[in-house]
Write an enzyme that holds these catalytic residues in place. Structure first.
Site, short mmCIF file in Angstrom:
data_model
loop_
_atom_site.label_atom_id
_atom_site.label_comp_id
_atom_site.label_asym_id
_atom_site.label_seq_id
_atom_site.Cartn_x
_atom_site.Cartn_y
_atom_site.Cartn_z
N CYS A 120 0.86 -1.18 0.00
CA CYS A 120 0.00 0.00 0.00
C CYS A 120 0.90 1.23 0.00
CB CYS A 120 -0.90 0.02 1.22
SG CYS A 120 -1.97 1.46 1.27
N LEU A 121 1.03 1.83 -1.18
CA LEU A 121 1.92 2.98 -1.30
C LEU A 121 1.30 3.91 -2.36
CD1 LEU A 121 4.67 4.11 -0.40
CD2 LEU A 121 5.72 2.87 -2.29
#
Lengths: 407, 156
Positions: free
Chosen positions: B87-88
């Protein structure tokens, strides 16, 4: 009880008459027709008329859509005699997709020198190259990328439709559209090849619209690398409005809004009106609403509204007036894709319909659950009718809007 | 397959000629859009001394859309789930075509040094992280030793 058989015999006798009395058809056939219209088929024929007119409208809309699409693809052909300051009005073909920008707008911006033209890129550059080497390399450049360009729908592409057991009417429509697009793309490629051959011939006879060696040197000696496609271009590229970084026009036309989406913090179940669409950010500094400016070179003014590119000479253009009285306009990404608003509205409507269908299914499940308790069933049926009406209203609105758009 | 865009060729060449310390990215021989990646855990983090293997794929629309990156080595991190998905923001909506393989991998390395349990992908890990950060860091260290030590990976 006695009525029914009489009717039947009468109708049969009628048909018998019509079949056998060929000389006297008029009376019997009119009778028959009258009989038909008085029967239950009245409503049916009415309904039929309506579908005929909507079919016609649909057909017209489809024709208009096809025409627009065809025109769009034709404008993606790079033509040697459509050049401005050493570049062209259509992209070289570095990117195979996302070519859905407004061609009319972009062509006009390039002709007005408000956006850099689509220059042919150099794949490599070496500072040790001599002028002669640069000229030889440039004279071998093609108008369009040599390998298959445009948004090619490849054979091996995995089509989701092929995995469906049930094939809806939309499936056939989609397949038809894909086939149409494929043949259009093939046609455009053919035309580009023809243009390429013509360009080759014209270069040999030194046509006025081909570039002089001086122009090649002016454009491609010590070029600039576009930080996004890593290809080499003449130094006068577009400059980002926020952080003054160069970007070639082909990359600029790729930058666009994301598809309408729910805001990051919402749950999995967004409401239609929550869908958002935001202007594209600057790829370099992430500033919102990305825009570029273009300062046309003062010492090159060739092609459309300029001198013939073959007449361009390096030394003849030293004395130049400085016409930079007004600052160049900022060209925002939305400007070349003005349809983002329509897209957002379409997505919202689509989500609204999806939500409505879901709640209708939910409601019908409730009916089944509550069949025993009559009152609840009535209430839910009422709700479903309301929902159905709402849905058809949305459809109608969308249809009206589409109609007014195509006009 | 269509010819490889110049940008991908040049990025690959520059990754070799000017490598990033603590990061390797080697293109696969069969598919030059697929890279085998290793990232060294940042020194001052629970992932220090670990070598994490990832896979990176450049989709057809690259660089107009982000590369697809996934951890292959098991890792205990609130923003990386069991399947190795990350999750970036820059891998999603905040991707920019001016970013590169190099910059994306540096961002992932930075994420290892700065876990963000408030925007979790692995909910259970994030919960642990918020409840008892000290303990969570201990687990992350254990997992690093167990799954991400150089010796361990070469034995597998």
């Amino acid at each position: 009880m006695g009525n029914v058989p009489t009717k039947e015999t009468r109708s049969r006798s009628n048909s018998l008459i019509s079949e056998f009395t060929t000389t006297n058809t008029s009376s019997s056939s009119t009778k028959q027709r009258r009989r038909n219209t008085t029967s239950s088929s009245t409503t049916q024929s009415n309904g039929h008329q309506r579908t005929n007119s909507t079919d016609l409208r649909k057909l017209k809309r489809q024709e208009e859509k096809d025409r627009v699409q065809q025109q769009h693809y034709m404008q993606l052909i790079v033509k040697y005699d459509e050049n401005v300051d050493g570049g062209f009005l259509a992209p070289y073909g570095t990117y195979k997709s996302n070519l859905d920008y407004d061609c009319d707008i972009v062509r006009k911006l390039i002709i007005n020198r408000e956006l850099a033209p689509f220059f042919t890129p150099l794949q490599d550059y070496n500072t040790s190259w001599t002028d002669e080497e640069i000229i030889i390399l440039c004279s071998q450049l093609t108008l369009h990328a040599p390998e298959a360009g445009f948004n090619e729908i490849e054979e091996e592409e995995d089509d989701v439709d092929n995995h469906k057991i049930h094939k809806s009417s939309n499936y056939y429509k989609r397949q038809e559209e894909k086939a149409k697009l494929k043949s259009l793309v093939a046609r455009v490629k053919e035309l580009q090849m023809e243009e390429e051959a013509k360009f080759h011939k014209m270069k040999q006879i030194q046509d006025k619209q081909c570039f002089s060696n001086d122009l090649y040197l002016k454009l491609y000696k010590n070029p600039l690398e576009c930080p996004i496609c890593f290809l080499y271009y003449p130094k006068h590229l577009n400059i980002s409005n926020c952080c003054f970084q160069p970007i070639c026009t082909e990359c600029f036309t790729q930058v666009k809004r994301l598809d309408p989406h729910p805001p990051h913090e919402t749950s999995n179940d967004p409401q239609p009106q929550q869908l958002i669409s935001q202007p594209a950010n600057c790829p370099y500094c992430a500033m919102t609403d990305f825009g570029v400016t273009y300062n046309p070179p003062l010492d090159i003014h060739t092609g459309i509204n300029g001198i013939a590119p073959m007449d361009y000479k390096l030394l003849s253009t030293i004395a130049q007036p400085s016409p930079a009285s007004t600052p160049p306009p900022i060209i925002y990404t939305d400007y070349i894709r003005p349809d983002w608003n329509k897209k957002l509205e379409n997505s919202r409507n689509k989500l609204a319909r999806k939500a409505a269908t879901a709640s209708a299914i939910h409601a019908s499940n409730l009916i089944i659950d509550n069949r025993s308790s009559g009152n609840a069933g009535d209430y839910i049926e009422q709700r479903m009718i309301e929902e159905a009406m709402r849905l058809s209203l949305i459809d109608e609105e969308e249809r009206k809007r589409k109609n007014s758009n195509t006009k | 397959m269509a010819a490889l865009p110049k940008r991908i060729i040049k990025e690959t060449e520059r990754l070799v000629s000017d490598p990033v310390p603590g990061i390797t990215a080697i293109p696969s021989e069969e598919n030059l859009r697929y890279f085998e990646v290793t990232i060294d855990g940042p020194n001052s983090s629970p992932y220090a001394n670990g070598v994490f293997h990832l896979e990176l794929y450049l989709p057809d629309d690259y660089p107009m859309c982000a590369p697809k990156v996934r951890f292959l080595t098991k890792i205990y991190h609130p923003n990386i789930d069991k399947l190795g998905r990350i999750c970036l923001d820059v891998l999603k909506d905040n991707w920019s075509p001016a970013l590169q393989i190099r910059t994306i991998l540096l961002s992932i390395q930075a994420l290892l040094g700065a876990p963000n349990p408030d925007d979790p992908l692995a909910n259970d890990v994030a919960e642990d992280w918020k409840k008892d950060e000290k303990k969570a860091i201990e687990v992350a260290k254990e997992w690093t030793e167990k799954y991400a030590s150089k010796k361990e990976y070469s034995e597998n």
